[in-house]
Motif scaffolding. Structure first.
Motif, PDB file in Angstrom:
ATOM      1  N   ARG A   8       0.834  -1.200   0.000  1.00 57.03           N
ATOM      2  CA  ARG A   8       0.000   0.000   0.000  1.00 57.03           C
ATOM      3  C   ARG A   8       0.867   1.247   0.000  1.00 57.03           C
ATOM      4  NH1 ARG A   8      -3.624  -1.585   3.444  1.00 57.03           N
ATOM      5  NH2 ARG A   8      -2.734  -3.645   3.450  1.00 57.03           N
ATOM      6  N   GLN A  13      -4.605   4.501   0.824  1.00 53.52           N
ATOM      7  CA  GLN A  13      -5.671   4.671  -0.167  1.00 53.52           C
ATOM      8  C   GLN A  13      -5.463   3.733  -1.352  1.00 53.52           C
ATOM      9  OE1 GLN A  13      -6.534   8.767  -1.240  1.00 53.52           O
ATOM     10  NE2 GLN A  13      -7.289   8.156  -3.239  1.00 53.52           N
ATOM     11  N   VAL A  14      -4.217   3.548  -1.770  1.00 55.18           N
ATOM     12  CA  VAL A  14      -3.895   2.646  -2.874  1.00 55.18           C
ATOM     13  C   VAL A  14      -3.336   1.355  -2.280  1.00 55.18           C
ATOM     14  CG1 VAL A  14      -2.433   2.281  -4.906  1.00 55.18           C
ATOM     15  CG2 VAL A  14      -3.411   4.550  -4.462  1.00 55.18           C
ATOM     16  N   SER A  56      -7.421  -1.480  -4.186  1.00 55.86           N
ATOM     17  CA  SER A  56      -8.203  -0.266  -3.939  1.00 55.86           C
ATOM     18  C   SER A  56      -7.415   0.947  -4.390  1.00 55.86           C
ATOM     19  CB  SER A  56      -8.570  -0.147  -2.458  1.00 55.86           C
ATOM     20  OG  SER A  56      -7.417   0.084  -1.678  1.00 55.86           O
ATOM     21  N   GLY A  57      -8.162   2.019  -4.608  1.00 53.30           N
ATOM     22  CA  GLY A  57      -7.542   3.276  -4.997  1.00 53.30           C
ATOM     23  C   GLY A  57      -7.394   3.408  -6.499  1.00 53.30           C
ATOM     24  N   ASP A  58      -6.993   4.581  -6.893  1.00 63.45           N
ATOM     25  CA  ASP A  58      -6.805   4.908  -8.300  1.00 63.45           C
ATOM     26  C   ASP A  58      -5.473   5.647  -8.433  1.00 63.45           C
ATOM     27  OD1 ASP A  58      -7.299   5.200 -11.000  1.00 63.45           O
ATOM     28  OD2 ASP A  58      -8.605   6.950 -10.740  1.00 63.45           O
ATOM     29  N   CYS A  77       0.268   7.477  -5.428  1.00 59.82           N
ATOM     30  CA  CYS A  77      -1.005   7.747  -4.776  1.00 59.82           C
ATOM     31  C   CYS A  77      -1.331   9.221  -4.994  1.00 59.82           C
ATOM     32  CB  CYS A  77      -0.928   7.432  -3.287  1.00 59.82           C
ATOM     33  SG  CYS A  77      -2.416   7.954  -2.394  1.00 59.82           S
ATOM     34  N   ASN A  79      -3.285  10.982  -3.314  1.00 55.27           N
ATOM     35  CA  ASN A  79      -3.546  11.612  -2.026  1.00 55.27           C
ATOM     36  C   ASN A  79      -2.251  11.914  -1.264  1.00 55.27           C
ATOM     37  OD1 ASN A  79      -5.381  12.516   0.053  1.00 55.27           O
ATOM     38  ND2 ASN A  79      -4.766  10.695   1.194  1.00 55.27           N
TER      39      ASN A  79
END
Length: 155
Positions: A8, A13-14, A56-58, A77, A79
């Motif tokens: 991650r 988030q990713v 998960s995440g983009d 990421c 974010n």
């Protein structure tokens, strides 16, 4: 049976996972890796694209042309800005290069070579018992599932 691994970004988030035991693991001292990692070197490993799954995440791709002239995309990421993996590499089709530090548990994934050692800073100690290459190894690695440390080109 390959180990299932996950990783991650810093803010979580990713996230991603893969089921594969990496054999092509490199610590790279090239200027591109230094700039992208913000450190003296970057350690990464190859995973066949078919074994890599974004959970998960983009992540945001950053298209880049390496010193070799090959195109690639570094995925960050959006974010927290952490670099998570590299994909869409012209020189290594169907392969994802994962940043070792993005793994939840990197235990057992040890570097098999150091490359671009001509760019290693004087205070950085060479890794012991792995081939040292002043540039990119002259023997191209085989497909990721069959990757072996190139022999005979160590300097």
């Amino acid at each position: 049976m390959p180990n299932k691994r996950s990783g991650r970004c810093a803010c979580e988030q990713v996230t991603f996972e893969f089921e594969f035991d990496p054999t092509f693991v490199a610590t790279c001292h090239c200027l591109d890796c230094k700039k992208a990692s913000g450190g003296e070197a970057a350690t990464f490993f190859a995973v066949p694209e078919e074994n890599f799954r974004l959970s998960s995440g983009d992540p945001k791709p950053f298209p880049y042309i390496a010193q070799s002239g090959n195109r690639l995309e570094r995925f960050y990421c959006p974010n927290c800005g952490a670099r998570v993996f590299t994909g869409n590499l012209e020189g290594f089709p169907n392969t994802v290069f994962v940043q070792l530090a993005s793994l939840d548990d990197p235990t057992g994934i040890d570097p098999k070579m150091e490359m671009f050692t001509k760019r290693r800073l004087p205070w950085a100690t060479p890794l012991m018992n792995v081939p040292q290459y002043t540039d990119m190894p002259t023997a191209a690695p085989p497909e990721p599932e069959k990757v072996q440390v190139p022999m005979g080109a160590a300097t």
